[in-house]
Design an enzyme around this catalytic site. Structure first.
Site, PDB file in Angstrom:
ATOM      1  N   GLY A 193       3.330  -3.821   8.085  1.00 14.67           N
ATOM      2  CA  GLY A 193       3.381  -5.214   7.623  1.00 14.67           C
ATOM      3  C   GLY A 193       2.254  -6.041   8.209  1.00 14.67           C
ATOM      4  N   ILE A 194       1.566  -5.509   9.194  1.00 15.51           N
ATOM      5  CA  ILE A 194       0.533  -6.286   9.899  1.00 15.51           C
ATOM      6  C   ILE A 194      -0.726  -6.441   9.041  1.00 15.51           C
ATOM      7  CG2 ILE A 194      -0.972  -6.369  11.921  1.00 15.51           C
ATOM      8  CD1 ILE A 194       1.277  -4.847  13.448  1.00 15.51           C
ATOM      9  N   GLY A 195      -1.189  -5.342   8.470  1.00 14.77           N
ATOM     10  CA  GLY A 195      -2.423  -5.405   7.669  1.00 14.77           C
ATOM     11  C   GLY A 195      -2.293  -6.388   6.513  1.00 14.77           C
TER      12      GLY A 195
ATOM     13  N   ASP B 189       0.879  -1.166   0.000  1.00 13.38           N
ATOM     14  CA  ASP B 189       0.000   0.000   0.000  1.00 13.38           C
ATOM     15  C   ASP B 189       0.922   1.222   0.000  1.00 13.38           C
ATOM     16  OD1 ASP B 189       0.923   0.307   2.587  1.00 13.38           O
ATOM     17  OD2 ASP B 189      -1.055   0.330   3.532  1.00 13.38           O
ATOM     18  N   HIS B 190       0.341   2.403   0.236  1.00 14.77           N
ATOM     19  CA  HIS B 190       1.152   3.630   0.217  1.00 14.77           C
ATOM     20  C   HIS B 190       2.218   3.606   1.310  1.00 14.77           C
ATOM     21  CE1 HIS B 190      -2.318   4.047   2.820  1.00 14.77           C
ATOM     22  NE2 HIS B 190      -1.667   4.962   3.529  1.00 14.77           N
TER      23      HIS B 190
ATOM     24  N   ARG C 164      10.280 -33.006  11.047  1.00  7.15           N
ATOM     25  CA  ARG C 164       9.238 -32.821  12.057  1.00  7.15           C
ATOM     26  C   ARG C 164       8.298 -31.665  11.730  1.00  7.15           C
ATOM     27  NH1 ARG C 164      13.690 -30.064  13.961  1.00  7.15           N
ATOM     28  NH2 ARG C 164      13.320 -28.133  15.122  1.00  7.15           N
ATOM     29  N   HIS C 165       8.758 -30.763  10.860  1.00 11.23           N
ATOM     30  CA  HIS C 165       7.920 -29.614  10.502  1.00 11.23           C
ATOM     31  C   HIS C 165       6.845 -29.968   9.477  1.00 11.23           C
ATOM     32  CE1 HIS C 165      10.625 -27.156  12.830  1.00 11.23           C
ATOM     33  NE2 HIS C 165      11.647 -27.647  12.143  1.00 11.23           N
TER      34      HIS C 165
ATOM     35  N   CYS D 121       3.268  -3.154   3.843  1.00 13.40           N
ATOM     36  CA  CYS D 121       2.444  -1.991   4.188  1.00 13.40           C
ATOM     37  C   CYS D 121       3.204  -1.211   5.258  1.00 13.40           C
ATOM     38  CB  CYS D 121       1.028  -2.381   4.612  1.00 13.40           C
ATOM     39  SG  CYS D 121       0.895  -3.341   6.134  1.00 13.40           S
ATOM     40  N   GLY D 122       2.542  -0.294   5.938  1.00 18.73           N
ATOM     41  CA  GLY D 122       3.259   0.534   6.911  1.00 18.73           C
ATOM     42  C   GLY D 122       3.899  -0.301   8.010  1.00 18.73           C
TER      43      GLY D 122
HETATM   44  C1  RB5 Z   1      -1.817   2.801   6.326  1.00 19.77           C
HETATM   45  O1  RB5 Z   1      -1.866   4.049   6.903  1.00 19.77           O
HETATM   46  C2  RB5 Z   1      -1.474   1.736   7.339  1.00 19.77           C
HETATM   47  O2  RB5 Z   1      -2.549   1.522   8.200  1.00 19.77           O
HETATM   48  C3  RB5 Z   1      -1.078   0.461   6.663  1.00 19.77           C
HETATM   49  O3  RB5 Z   1       0.018   0.693   5.831  1.00 19.77           O
HETATM   50  C4  RB5 Z   1      -0.654  -0.672   7.547  1.00 19.77           C
HETATM   51  O4  RB5 Z   1       0.281  -0.281   8.486  1.00 19.77           O
HETATM   52  C5  RB5 Z   1      -1.745  -1.459   8.140  1.00 19.77           C
HETATM   53  O5  RB5 Z   1      -1.531  -2.479   8.822  1.00 19.77           O
END
Ligand code: RB5
Length: 147
Positions: free
Chosen positions: A68-70, A8-9, A132-133, A65-66
């Site tokens: 990496g979680i999303g 994403d951005h 084992r994995h 992403c910002g």
């Molecule tokens: C975008 O602002 C941000 O929420 C996205 O890049 C990311 O960090 C979400 O997990």
């Protein structure tokens, strides 16, 4: 290796540095967007990229992403995808050896470019240990197919 990538951005700037790095390592990289720093929604890019990997069109995927979680949440909802969010080289190595991860997620606002390059290089090079994995991966696949 054929590799799909998306961001994403929040991950765009890092993605634009990671793409030529992977190409210089000899990989063929396809960018699923986004294509500028204009604000977008990460699911719109993470789902199509991960689905292309799950269909077998690419051997691996990279999602940024910002944080990496999303993107990692999205990718792990796609059947057949084992996405690992990594901020260090040891995790990148171990997730290949233990989890046979097929998508790597990173946070463009969390790690620097040199760390990202080291993570990517390691993650692309390290093999799955099997042994084992295998049974653990099989349990993930079983759950994935049953739901
Ligand atoms: C975008 O602002 C941000 O929420 C996205 O890049 C990311 O960090 C979400 O997990």
């Amino acid at each position: 290796m054929k590799i799909a990538i998306c961001s994403d951005h929040g991950g765009y700037e890092l993605k634009m540095k990671v793409i030529p790095f992977m190409e210089a390592l000899g990989h063929e990289v396809t960018d699923f967007g986004c294509y500028s720093e204009a604000s977008v929604d990460y699911p719109d890019f993470a789902f199509p990229m991960a689905e292309a990997v799950a269909r077998g069109e690419f051997e691996r995927g990279v999602a940024i992403c910002g944080t990496g979680i999303g993107v990692s949440i999205c990718c792990n909802k796609v059947r057949g995808i084992r996405c690992a969010l990594c901020s260090d080289v040891l995790s990148a190595s171990l997730t290949r050896h233990h989890n046979d991860s097929n998508v790597l997620a990173m946070g463009g606002r969390i790690i620097g470019v040199e760390t990202a390059k080291a993570i990517v290089k390691t993650w692309l090079a390290e093999p799955f240990d099997g042994g084992r994995h295998e049974g653990r991966i099989a349990k993930i696949s079983f759950y994935d197919k049953a739901r």
